[in-house]
Write an enzyme that holds these catalytic residues in place. Structure first.
Site, PDB file in Angstrom:
ATOM      1  N   SER A  18      -3.243  55.759  54.158  1.00 49.27           N
ATOM      2  CA  SER A  18      -3.855  54.460  53.879  1.00 49.27           C
ATOM      3  C   SER A  18      -3.355  53.336  54.768  1.00 49.27           C
ATOM      4  CB  SER A  18      -3.639  54.078  52.404  1.00 49.27           C
ATOM      5  OG  SER A  18      -4.533  54.808  51.577  1.00 49.27           O
ATOM      6  N   LYS A  25      -6.010  51.365  56.464  1.00 45.03           N
ATOM      7  CA  LYS A  25      -6.676  50.192  55.906  1.00 45.03           C
ATOM      8  C   LYS A  25      -6.196  48.883  56.532  1.00 45.03           C
ATOM      9  CE  LYS A  25      -7.604  52.742  51.723  1.00 45.03           C
ATOM     10  NZ  LYS A  25      -6.903  53.403  50.620  1.00 45.03           N
ATOM     11  N   SER A  75      -5.256  49.605  47.158  1.00 41.18           N
ATOM     12  CA  SER A  75      -5.470  50.683  48.125  1.00 41.18           C
ATOM     13  C   SER A  75      -6.725  51.486  47.802  1.00 41.18           C
ATOM     14  CB  SER A  75      -4.258  51.618  48.204  1.00 41.18           C
ATOM     15  OG  SER A  75      -4.280  52.367  49.396  1.00 41.18           O
TER      16      SER A  75
END
Length: 419
Positions: free
Chosen positions: A82, A85, A147
């Protein structure tokens, strides 16, 4: 005469006695100087090696200069999970800044976003409902704080029409930022073979996000966010450990391990720590905290030169003026280990012969800063003002002088104020 002799004799005798007494009086002794209080010699503080942390790859970067202060396997390509992101956030922020999308846009949650990133998956999610409309700024909070994979995909589809097209945008921005070892295949960090990055590249991206979009970056310090009746906490444990920490993003998959991209600001200094491949959630937090503390404790940033102030005024040939003021476009900062500032050396590489015309801002040479012979900074030297050509006779005269002057090899001159 004898009368005057008898009268003056006693006075002369008295004067002689007084003079003798004065002459025999020893001079007063000078006052004894106060003893000097010895001052202890403060030794130069040694700088230990960086901490041995639980991570397969990591980087410690100084934000102000972009210098990598310490690292382990900084260019090793790894699954970013993640941490992807961070780039999704950057691209969306850039699209907002360009006016192509807006924070108050209502975004429809597609079936792809719902199936690939929703509550039915085993990844992190914001629990967005299929077909619902969500304000773009809420999707940003869902992606960064919670997230949410569904939020990331929905943002990508809104910004570029499809997640695949958005991935192409991500790669274009990565190239523009100089992320040489990064390739994105999706917006969420879902693990696929052709999706990778490095600790160095993520640090470069994080520095750009903080600098270019500070308002959007501020979302990453929010500790919790509620959507669809479900409140979730930010997974960045350092937000609770140290008030100086204000970002950035966590990540985890079985392939990537535990990852953390963290930043903190203490006083005027900011550090960025990226750790990838830690063995536990606590391990990544401990690793990032140890690196941030090491940077703040054992490194210091100095401003060497101010922007737009002349560092040299070399001879200008065939111009209206006889000299060309040159300097740097921005403040020159360097970050070094504590106690090593006096070892810095700066030199200017400028051609021996400068012939007009020059435009303001045009590169003329290079300022190089070294420490113990190793390069620290390399900054363009620019013309600080326009330098047009002189008149015909002025140029003719300079041509004659140059013929006698001959061509000289350019030498590296010490920059003003260099140690």
């Amino acid at each position: 005469m004898s009368f005057f002799r008898r009268i003056l004799t006693p006075f002369v005798a008295a004067a002689l006695v007084a003079g003798a007494a004065v002459a025999q009086t020893p001079p007063s002794a000078p006052p004894h100087p106060m003893p000097t209080v010895p001052r202890p010699v403060v030794p130069v503080m040694p700088v230990p090696p960086p901490p041995d942390v639980d991570a397969q790859s990591w980087v410690l970067m100084d934000y102000a200069t972009g210098q990598i202060l310490a690292s382990k396997n900084p260019d090793e390509r790894r699954a970013p999970a993640s941490l992807t992101k961070v780039m999704t956030d950057y691209v969306v922020s850039a699209e907002i800044a360009a006016g192509r999308i807006h924070p108050d846009d209502m975004v429809t949650i597609s079936e792809h976003a719902w199936r690939a990133g929703g509550g039915g998956t085993d990844g992190s999610t914001s629990f967005l409902k299929l077909g619902s409309q969500v304000k773009l700024e809420d999707l940003l909070k869902g992606m960064i704080v919670q997230s949410g994979n569904d939020a990331a995909i929905a943002l990508a589809e809104h910004a570029a029409g499809s997640e695949d097209a958005f991935a192409n945008l991500m790669n274009a921005y990565a190239k523009q930022l100089g992320m040489a070892n990064t390739h994105y295949s999706n917006a969420s960090g879902y693990p696929v073979d052709d999706h990778y990055s490095t600790a160095r590249d993520i640090a470069i991206l994080s520095r750009a996000l903080i600098h270019d979009f500070p308002d959007d970056y501020a979302i990453s310090k929010i500790k919790e966010f509620e959507w669809n009746g479900i409140k979730q906490q930010n997974r960045n444990a350092l937000l609770w450990r140290d008030p100086a920490v204000d970002g950035i993003k966590t990540g985890h998959t079985s392939a990537a391990g535990f990852c953390l991209d963290a930043s903190a600001k203490r006083g005027d200094e900011r550090m960025i720590a990226v750790v990838m491949g830690s063995s536990t959630d606590k391990g990544r937090a401990d690793a990032a905290m140890a690196l941030l503390n090491y940077g703040f404790r054992f490194y210091e940033t100095h401003k060497l030169y101010d922007a737009s102030k002349p560092l040299a005024t070399p001879r200008l040939w065939k111009g209206e003026a006889n000299q060309l003021p040159i300097g740097v476009a921005g403040n020159v900062l360097v970050t070094v280990k504590t106690g090593q500032y006096d070892k810095l050396k700066a030199t200017m590489d400028i051609p021996a012969t400068l012939i007009a015309p020059f435009k303001k801002g045009q590169q003329v040479g290079t300022l190089r800063v070294t420490l113990d012979g190793q390069p620290i900074q390399s900054v363009p030297l620019i013309a600080l003002e326009d330098a047009p050509q002189g008149g015909f006779f002025s140029r003719l005269w300079d041509s004659i002088l140059l013929w006698f002057h001959g061509s000289k090899k350019a030498d590296a001159a010490a920059a003003p104020g260099a140690k």
